[in-house]
Design a protein around this motif. Sequence first.
Motif, mmCIF file in Angstrom:
data_model
loop_
_atom_site.group_PDB
_atom_site.id
_atom_site.type_symbol
_atom_site.label_atom_id
_atom_site.label_comp_id
_atom_site.label_asym_id
_atom_site.label_seq_id
_atom_site.Cartn_x
_atom_site.Cartn_y
_atom_site.Cartn_z
ATOM 1 N N ARG B 268 0.917 -1.189 -0.055
ATOM 2 C CA ARG B 268 -0.065 -0.199 0.028
ATOM 3 C C ARG B 268 0.801 1.132 -0.120
ATOM 4 N NH1 ARG B 268 -3.903 -2.883 3.606
ATOM 5 N NH2 ARG B 268 -5.323 -3.619 2.135
ATOM 6 N N ALA B 269 1.915 1.280 0.898
ATOM 7 C CA ALA B 269 2.786 2.312 0.950
ATOM 8 C C ALA B 269 3.464 2.857 -0.550
ATOM 9 C CB ALA B 269 3.958 2.304 2.152
ATOM 10 N N LEU B 270 3.946 1.533 -1.075
ATOM 11 C CA LEU B 270 4.605 1.771 -2.511
ATOM 12 C C LEU B 270 3.702 2.242 -3.512
ATOM 13 C CD1 LEU B 270 7.130 -1.241 -2.415
ATOM 14 C CD2 LEU B 270 7.708 1.075 -1.927
ATOM 15 N N ALA B 271 2.350 1.852 -3.428
ATOM 16 C CA ALA B 271 1.438 2.391 -4.428
ATOM 17 C C ALA B 271 1.330 3.872 -4.315
ATOM 18 C CB ALA B 271 0.116 1.486 -3.965
ATOM 19 N N ARG B 272 1.521 4.312 -3.016
ATOM 20 C CA ARG B 272 1.316 5.732 -2.991
ATOM 21 C C ARG B 272 2.568 6.521 -3.362
ATOM 22 N NH1 ARG B 272 -1.110 4.402 2.133
ATOM 23 N NH2 ARG B 272 0.795 4.533 3.236
ATOM 24 N N HIS B 273 3.843 5.595 -3.538
ATOM 25 C CA HIS B 273 5.078 6.355 -3.838
ATOM 26 C C HIS B 273 5.150 6.800 -5.250
ATOM 27 C CE1 HIS B 273 9.164 7.320 -2.438
ATOM 28 N NE2 HIS B 273 9.884 6.538 -3.637
ATOM 29 N N GLY B 274 5.918 7.685 -5.555
ATOM 30 C CA GLY B 274 6.122 8.057 -6.864
ATOM 31 C C GLY B 274 6.820 7.209 -7.885
ATOM 32 N N ARG B 275 8.057 6.847 -7.598
ATOM 33 C CA ARG B 275 8.674 5.985 -8.491
ATOM 34 C C ARG B 275 8.590 4.552 -8.017
ATOM 35 N NH1 ARG B 275 13.545 5.850 -5.530
ATOM 36 N NH2 ARG B 275 13.372 7.460 -3.739
ATOM 37 N N PRO B 276 8.989 3.580 -8.935
ATOM 38 C CA PRO B 276 8.991 2.207 -8.573
ATOM 39 C C PRO B 276 10.008 1.459 -7.768
ATOM 40 C CG PRO B 276 9.639 2.498 -10.934
ATOM 41 C CD PRO B 276 9.123 3.747 -10.176
ATOM 42 N N VAL B 277 9.676 0.998 -6.506
ATOM 43 C CA VAL B 277 10.765 0.366 -5.453
ATOM 44 C C VAL B 277 10.585 -1.160 -5.558
ATOM 45 C CG1 VAL B 277 11.317 0.402 -3.080
ATOM 46 C CG2 VAL B 277 10.617 2.591 -4.171
#
Lengths: 344, 344
Positions: B268-277
Amino acid sequence: MADIARRPESRYGTRPTMKDVAARAGVGLKTVSRVVNGERGVTPDTERRVREAIEALGFRRNDSARVLRKGRTATVGLVLEDLADPFYGPLSRAVEEVARAHGALLFNGSSAEDPDREQELALALCARRVDGLIVIPAGDDHRYLEPEMRAGVATVFVDRPAGRIDADAVLSDSFGGARDGVAHLIAHGHRRIGFIGDRPRIHTAAERLRGYRAAMEDAGLPVRDAWVSPGSTDPDRVSTAVREMLAAPEPVTALFSGNNRVTVTVVRALARHGRPVALVGFDDIELADLLGVTVVAQDAAALGRTAAQRLFRRLDGADEAPERLVLGTTLLARGSGEIAPPAA
Amino acid sequence: MADIARRPESRYGTRPTMKDVAARAGVGLKTVSRVVNGERGVTPDTERRVREAIEALGFRRNDSARVLRKGRTATVGLVLEDLADPFYGPLSRAVEEVARAHGALLFNGSSAEDPDREQELALALCARRVDGLIVIPAGDDHRYLEPEMRAGVATVFVDRPAGRIDADAVLSDSFGGARDGVAHLIAHGHRRIGFIGDRPRIHTAAERLRGYRAAMEDAGLPVRDAWVSPGSTDPDRVSTAVREMLAAPEPVTALFSGNNRVTVTVVRALARHGRPVALVGFDDIELADLLGVTVVAQDAAALGRTAAQRLFRRLDGADEAPERLVLGTTLLARGSGEIAPPAA
């Protein structure tokens, strides 16, 4: 441990008894009983000797024998459809928490959607003298439980009602939830909507199908036979149903899926499909928010909690006629249910 | 039902007894006992009269009293961390199926990751004289179970080993699985990899952290303190950890999450983050395939099945030293673990 392993024949019957404790402490059996049950009339010194003997021998009171003598076992049986289904996890945990607050332990088992297995399990639990039963029924005839209920086993049905007997039931509003979900698709412009659900002999599945038909009828829309696919939740069966509805001469532009098992497969099938198809599913699923799946959510924990509270009110002697409690559902719009139909 | 509801005071002790059956059938108590227990020496006509009386009175044998007299209860206790956690659903169901094949019923309860509650629940089950216990331990000192095990309660630990006693344990390879998952990220070019896991006093959490460190060390990579975040699986705690690792002067380019609860929040947190991690999570999650989340999967059903089989082998008198069985994990590459680091 190795010591035990070497004497498997002595696995049973090796527990120290109150008599052993009395002998070691050099006191009478009644004195040990007083200490174990926290009764008065024992000097501190005697109590200390008894406690040392208990500790040294590893004596533990047998609660099963004790509660049986009292006529109550402080156990509750929960007959689920499938312990592995994530829908029943929060429901079970909620029942457990209420039981724990009442000092009761929980038996748990799965019917695997087999009425015979449900009956076998429910009666096995009654034969162990559970005080109460919470049943998610697989079958539709529960007269087999009447002698148990007459004998005092408090019984509450949850998720689905009892069949052919009058008993408490705690249900989600399957009819209303499905009707709202399908109306939501209609409000977004859909006219050809497919329904893929569980076997219609399951009460919730039949109610959700009825909700689908009611929403279509309310909007003056026809329902073609090819748009309605009740059956097993087997992934192959559900995938085929999706494929056929989308490949028909008059393909559906939206789907309503009847429960979490069906929705998971429909989401997978639609991900493989070329163009977007609207979807509303009954039951929320973990991570469905990130996939943008619109769902009609029921509150599994509230179902379990309400059923267990009802059960313990009965066990506390509540003098009420059997009731059917219906909990509301919540439509969670996340994207898939708001996709417009392709321009005709 | 209404009849029962009007007499709450008579809820208990209203069950018909063998004596009632004998009186109604006009036979002796011994004859009823023979029919109920399927023994010989009763004429067909007498048996028919006894069965009619049983049916008319709704008599049921009391299995609890019967099994107590035999010294075995045909019940197994399963102490889980949380009945609501989807990881434990398939594990519980697998234990249930093995127990069922052995004619045993299952007690189920949650420790809620609280060692005191684990002990309270395990001892309450022993006090009900379960034949065996399967425990997912919350605590790290199980000496409290030694008197029970000496008295014959077969005990198998699963998911995590017992603390300070020698006992059977069935585990997933947490160390190896985490090491493989982190090595996978390294193989895809990552050098700064964060670890977000559960509290390190939990054995699996500590093992997975050890696996992370081993993979980094094997690749000659340093581990900065800011990249390691053990703690609760509370979503706020985990979201904050993700945010901080991505906002640091030397931000991580990949994350390894230590279990299913952590992974859900990280996704969920990464979905809100701008670039892919990049992300690899320990434990598979339903629908993770559709979200393209690479995971190290353990087989929860195999853990439960193996532990239950071990338990019943012990109950059948198997003469073996306590063993630790370790089941392998499987890396499922689905996209998130194969994202390359941003060009430096």
